[in-house]
Design a protein around this motif. Structure first.
Motif, PDB file in Angstrom:
ATOM      1  N   HIS A 129      -8.976   5.562  11.214  1.00 51.11           N
ATOM      2  CA  HIS A 129      -8.568   6.008  12.545  1.00 51.11           C
ATOM      3  C   HIS A 129      -7.051   6.156  12.648  1.00 51.11           C
ATOM      4  O   HIS A 129      -6.552   7.097  13.294  1.00 51.11           O
ATOM      5  N   LEU A 130      -6.321   5.253  12.018  1.00 54.07           N
ATOM      6  CA  LEU A 130      -4.867   5.352  12.050  1.00 54.07           C
ATOM      7  C   LEU A 130      -4.396   6.600  11.302  1.00 54.07           C
ATOM      8  O   LEU A 130      -3.514   7.332  11.780  1.00 54.07           O
TER       9      LEU A 130
ATOM     10  N   CYS B 104      -1.448  -5.047  12.688  1.00 51.00           N
ATOM     11  CA  CYS B 104      -0.848  -4.003  11.852  1.00 51.00           C
ATOM     12  C   CYS B 104       0.627  -4.335  11.681  1.00 51.00           C
ATOM     13  O   CYS B 104       1.352  -4.464  12.679  1.00 51.00           O
ATOM     14  N   ASP B 105       1.053  -4.499  10.453  1.00 49.30           N
ATOM     15  CA  ASP B 105       2.442  -4.825  10.147  1.00 49.30           C
ATOM     16  C   ASP B 105       3.035  -3.725   9.270  1.00 49.30           C
ATOM     17  O   ASP B 105       2.355  -3.197   8.381  1.00 49.30           O
ATOM     18  N   VAL B 106       4.292  -3.400   9.527  1.00 46.83           N
ATOM     19  CA  VAL B 106       5.000  -2.372   8.761  1.00 46.83           C
ATOM     20  C   VAL B 106       6.251  -2.989   8.167  1.00 46.83           C
ATOM     21  O   VAL B 106       7.065  -3.572   8.894  1.00 46.83           O
ATOM     22  N   ASP B 107       6.386  -2.891   6.854  1.00 42.92           N
ATOM     23  CA  ASP B 107       7.582  -3.380   6.183  1.00 42.92           C
ATOM     24  C   ASP B 107       8.766  -2.465   6.516  1.00 42.92           C
ATOM     25  O   ASP B 107       8.699  -1.252   6.312  1.00 42.92           O
TER      26      ASP B 107
ATOM     27  N   VAL C 219       5.649   0.232   4.137  1.00 49.19           N
ATOM     28  CA  VAL C 219       4.267   0.012   3.720  1.00 49.19           C
ATOM     29  C   VAL C 219       3.499  -0.616   4.883  1.00 49.19           C
ATOM     30  O   VAL C 219       3.958  -1.574   5.507  1.00 49.19           O
ATOM     31  N   ILE C 220       2.331  -0.059   5.194  1.00 48.91           N
ATOM     32  CA  ILE C 220       1.525  -0.492   6.336  1.00 48.91           C
ATOM     33  C   ILE C 220       0.451  -1.468   5.855  1.00 48.91           C
ATOM     34  O   ILE C 220      -0.284  -1.168   4.915  1.00 48.91           O
TER      35      ILE C 220
ATOM     36  N   LEU D  98       7.357   2.367  12.300  1.00 51.57           N
ATOM     37  CA  LEU D  98       7.589   1.079  12.953  1.00 51.57           C
ATOM     38  C   LEU D  98       6.871   0.958  14.291  1.00 51.57           C
ATOM     39  O   LEU D  98       6.752  -0.143  14.837  1.00 51.57           O
ATOM     40  N   LEU D  99       6.383   2.077  14.832  1.00 56.57           N
ATOM     41  CA  LEU D  99       5.633   2.043  16.095  1.00 56.57           C
ATOM     42  C   LEU D  99       4.128   1.994  15.874  1.00 56.57           C
ATOM     43  O   LEU D  99       3.374   1.948  16.842  1.00 56.57           O
ATOM     44  N   TYR D 100       3.680   2.011  14.628  1.00 59.74           N
ATOM     45  CA  TYR D 100       2.247   1.971  14.357  1.00 59.74           C
ATOM     46  C   TYR D 100       1.583   0.703  14.902  1.00 59.74           C
ATOM     47  O   TYR D 100       0.453   0.773  15.405  1.00 59.74           O
TER      48      TYR D 100
END
Length: 352
Positions: A215-216, A184-187, A192-193, A88-90
């Protein structure tokens, strides 16, 4: 009763008034239509590319099971993962200056092969602009610069080597522009990114979307395996050191045995046994270091996260915007509403 009637707006009367003023609409709407076309058609098209990937689960034992169950209801327990940087911090990571600066040195090429350079130069010097609004923006920059002090950029690094701790105002604005193009969204349920990148060129758009993914992944891999990599490097040094010590003791023992083959004195035999025991101790140490090193390498492999790419980067075929027809229709509708509100202002706002 008569006072209540006065407070009621007579829509029929309003429509009759607007009908008598239809010439105003015939003047306003063509002007708004032309101005909208002049603004939106020279506006550069942009493309959007999406990449979707799923990281491996980090939950452990019962806590991991509870977190997985809670995630189905949109609740994140936060105790299942031992990582300080969980999925969730990505999005915050992708928007950090350090992460964006790492992208500036990527080599990009336009779809028509007319340009091949690094991403920093492309964003700085090769962005298409609206020729209608560009002169006004230039004048505004000149006017605002008159009220600003000259920035001291001496000693500041620029380009892909810029320092995230201290950068120029121009580079800071460039980073903000790049951040607005990358999302960048995280479910929360599935973790899922989804990475989305917008750019004026479709090939560069897909290239940067895939580069952000790489890179991520590299950052997450380095973060999760940092301790294990340090342990591997530590035991590699110990293994090399213990091997040299063992080889040195084996060399001394062999030389002593070769020089005293026919000697049967007890003192020489005791010295030989002492050298043999010391050599055996060094060998045992070296063997233990090799075993520990292999265990640390296995731990490093275990700590290395795996990612499954659900949707890879693809060069977009159709532009994502701007939506020219929707913009023109929206501006015409807004102009119609404002004009009607202005013409009927007395009937709408002056009722006693």
């Amino acid at each position: 009763m008569s006072e209540q009637k006065k407070d009621v707006i007579d829509l029929v009367e309003v429509f009759k008034l607007l009908k008598t003023k239809k010439k105003v609409f015939f003047i306003v709407l063509p002007i708004v239509f032309v101005l909208s076309c002049l603004y939106i058609f020279p506006q550069p098209r942009y493309y959007r590319c999406s990449v979707t990937l799923a990281p491996e689960a980090t939950g452990e034992n019962v806590a991991g099971g509870l977190s997985s169950l809670a995630s189905q209801f949109g609740v994140n327990l936060g105790g299942a993962s031992q990582d300080a940087i969980y999925p969730l911090l990505y999005p915050e990571l992708v928007e950090s200056n350090e992460f964006v600066i790492d992208l500036l040195g990527i080599k990009v090429t336009k779809l028509d092969k007319s340009l091949s350079t690094d991403y920093y130069t492309y964003m700085r010097k090769h962005q298409e602009k609206n020729p209608i609004t560009a002169p006004f923006k230039y004048v505004m920059r000149k006017v605002t610069s008159c009220f600003k002090k000259n920035e001291n950029t001496k000693g500041l690094r620029t380009g892909a080597q810029m320092d995230p701790f201290r950068m120029s105002e121009r580079d800071s604005k460039l980073l903000d522009e790049i951040k607005s193009n990358i999302s960048c969204d995280v479910d929360k349920k599935t973790e899922v990114i989804t990475i989305k990148v917008e750019d004026q060129d479709p090939l560069i758009c897909a290239t940067m979307a895939d580069s952000v993914r790489v890179h991520l992944q590299d950052f997450i891999t380095r973060y999760r395996t940092n301790k294990a990599r340090i342990d591997v490097e530590h035991y590699e040094k110990l293994a090399v050191k213990s091997k040299k010590e063992y080889e040195y003791c084996a060399q001394i023992y062999s030389a002593y045995c070769d020089a005293n083959q026919d000697v049967t004195l007890q003192s020489f035999l005791s010295k030989r046994d002492e050298l043999e025991n010391e050599m055996q101790l060094k060998f045992n140490t070296y063997s233990a270091m090799r075993t520990q090193l292999e265990a640390m390498r296995a731990k490093l492999q275990e700590k290395t996260p795996a990612f499954t790419t659900l949707q890879c980067a693809t060069v977009p075929v159709k532009p994502a915007g701007p939506k020219r027809i929707i913009f023109i229709l929206g501006m015409c509708f807004l102009a119609t509403f404002i004009t009607a509100l202005w013409l009927a202002r007395k009937q709408l706002f002056t009722k006693a």
